[in-house]
Design a protein around this motif. Structure first.
Motif, mmCIF file in Angstrom:
data_model
loop_
_atom_site.group_PDB
_atom_site.id
_atom_site.type_symbol
_atom_site.label_atom_id
_atom_site.label_comp_id
_atom_site.label_asym_id
_atom_site.label_seq_id
_atom_site.Cartn_x
_atom_site.Cartn_y
_atom_site.Cartn_z
ATOM 1 N N PRO A 132 0.770 -1.252 0.000
ATOM 2 C CA PRO A 132 0.000 0.000 0.000
ATOM 3 C C PRO A 132 0.797 1.296 0.000
ATOM 4 C CG PRO A 132 -1.094 -1.614 1.371
ATOM 5 C CD PRO A 132 0.213 -2.230 0.946
ATOM 6 N N LEU A 136 2.397 2.279 -3.884
ATOM 7 C CA LEU A 136 1.562 3.376 -4.366
ATOM 8 C C LEU A 136 2.350 4.681 -4.447
ATOM 9 C CD1 LEU A 136 -1.872 2.682 -2.639
ATOM 10 C CD2 LEU A 136 -1.276 2.393 -5.046
ATOM 11 N N HIS A 139 4.463 4.344 -7.571
ATOM 12 C CA HIS A 139 3.588 4.461 -8.745
ATOM 13 C C HIS A 139 3.187 5.918 -8.981
ATOM 14 C CE1 HIS A 139 -0.245 4.290 -10.990
ATOM 15 N NE2 HIS A 139 0.253 3.202 -11.540
ATOM 16 N N ALA A 140 2.787 6.620 -7.921
ATOM 17 C CA ALA A 140 2.381 8.017 -8.064
ATOM 18 C C ALA A 140 3.540 8.887 -8.536
ATOM 19 C CB ALA A 140 1.832 8.543 -6.735
ATOM 20 N N PRO A 279 -3.951 8.329 -2.362
ATOM 21 C CA PRO A 279 -3.965 7.029 -3.049
ATOM 22 C C PRO A 279 -5.277 6.811 -3.797
ATOM 23 C CG PRO A 279 -4.236 6.753 -0.673
ATOM 24 C CD PRO A 279 -3.886 8.188 -0.907
ATOM 25 N N LYS A 280 -5.165 6.236 -4.991
ATOM 26 C CA LYS A 280 -6.339 5.976 -5.822
ATOM 27 C C LYS A 280 -6.575 4.479 -5.900
ATOM 28 C CE LYS A 280 -5.639 10.124 -8.626
ATOM 29 N NZ LYS A 280 -5.417 10.656 -9.994
ATOM 30 N N ASN A 283 -5.207 2.565 -8.867
ATOM 31 C CA ASN A 283 -3.762 2.317 -8.821
ATOM 32 C C ASN A 283 -3.429 1.190 -7.854
ATOM 33 O OD1 ASN A 283 -3.542 4.458 -10.579
ATOM 34 N ND2 ASN A 283 -2.986 5.930 -8.993
ATOM 35 N N PHE A 284 -4.184 1.099 -6.773
ATOM 36 C CA PHE A 284 -4.023 0.033 -5.794
ATOM 37 C C PHE A 284 -4.278 -1.319 -6.474
ATOM 38 C CE2 PHE A 284 -5.026 -0.530 -0.956
ATOM 39 C CZ PHE A 284 -4.031 -1.484 -0.865
#
Length: 329
Positions: A132, A136, A139-140, A279-280, A283-284
């Motif tokens: 998490p 994330l 990724h972001a 966090p979206k 995307n998770f």
């Protein structure tokens, strides 16, 4: 389930490190309407957990004492709130808990439906729990701020990733290489081969003169920096950056925010950007699916039972974990 008791780890004031953590027996929390109750099978720690305990974010976090730390968990849904639609009892999930309330270092935790995703059978509880915060964030940083397309399309970019063997860094290297990138990474000498194995094109020992100055062995100027290390001033980055480079700071300090503001005020094309993203859920799901498909791997530094979670706390405070530190109830 409030009448049922569970084991948990908590602290009652700022400071004290691992020695301030206390094993307690408390009531299992009841989920609110939009929450699920998860029987935890694995949890993981992030540097922000011990920094919150140390008082780095006082008076905002934790919201109250005593506090149960930990936000990243995987387990099984055992109860659902009245408005929950996406999950049912028995579902295997990965969840991101709020930093304000924590709750991960326990046998049970409540999680918001909108920050919980299904964990497929191909993804183990430790692999899922590790994702998490760290995956994330990586990724972001890459997709939202560095505009890297993880399908391999787009113009080729040169990326520098500092602290590449750590929790966020080891995901950032792997994700960056899904895009059209040349990756230079920094880490300690003992992890050079490990980071090369993740896919980095060039790896620097941060204690060597070249590593300390962040000079690419190939003379590459960096279009983006995914910055997870500490103690590197802007003056070290500047000569290594392309004309319009952005340094994305994963753990911004007050001085980082000052640099961010200064660069904005002076209309500099080279900018420092503090990573402050929400966090979206899509995307998770995306990063969990990458693990399922074998395109992203979670590297586990060590595993600790909840009864010895103090050892995990000390490990994460050391700053020398390779990959993720896991706690299993």
């Amino acid at each position: 389930m409030a009448s049922k008791l569970m084991n948990a780890l908590q602290y009652s004031s700022y400071g004290g490190g691992a020695d301030a953590l206390k094993h307690v027996e408390i009531a299992v929390p009841d989920p609110k309407a939009d929450e699920v109750l998860v029987k935890i099978e694995a949890a993981t720690l992030n540097p922000v957990d011990w920094k919150i305990q140390a008082g780095a974010l006082r008076p905002f976090l934790p919201r109250k004492f005593p506090a149960i730390p930990g936000t990243d968990v995987a387990g099984e849904v055992v109860q659902v709130g009245s408005t929950v639609k996406r999950f049912k009892t028995g579902d295997k999930v990965v969840a991101l808990l709020s930093h304000a309330t924590g709750g991960g270092l326990a046998e049970y935790a409540v999680a918001k439906e909108n920050l919980t995703v299904t964990r497929p059978p191909e993804v183990s509880a430790p692999e899922g729990a590790a994702l998490p915060v760290a995956a994330l964030a990586a990724h972001a940083a890459l997709t939202q701020f560095a505009n890297i397309k993880l399908d391999g399309s787009g113009e080729r970019k040169n990326i520098l990733i500092t602290a590449a063997s750590g929790g966020v860094g080891h995901y950032a290297v792997q994700l960056a290489k899904l895009g059209n990138t040349h990756v230079t990474a920094t880490c300690g000498a003992r992890n050079l081969e490990f980071v090369k194995g993740l896919g980095a094109d060039e790896v620097l020992d941060y204690k060597t003169p070249e590593g300390a100055s962040l000079n690419s062995p190939s003379g590459t100027k960096y279009d983006y920096v995914i910055h997870g290390a500490s103690g590197i001033p802007w003056s070290t980055f500047e000569p290594n950056l392309s004309a319009t480079s952005k340094v994305i700071d994963l753990t911004p300090t007050p001085s980082a925010f000052m640099t961010f503001a200064l660069k904005k005020l002076t209309f500099s094309k080279k900018q420092l950007i503090p990573l402050l993203g929400n966090p979206k859920i899509e995307n998770f799901d995306y990063v969990v699916n990458l693990v399922k498909e074998g395109m992203l791997k979670t590297v586990i530094d060590s595993k600790h039972p909840l009864t010895k979670a103090e050892e995990a706390w000390s490990r994460i405070m050391s700053g020398h974990a390779t990959g993720k530190v896991i706690i299993e109830p």
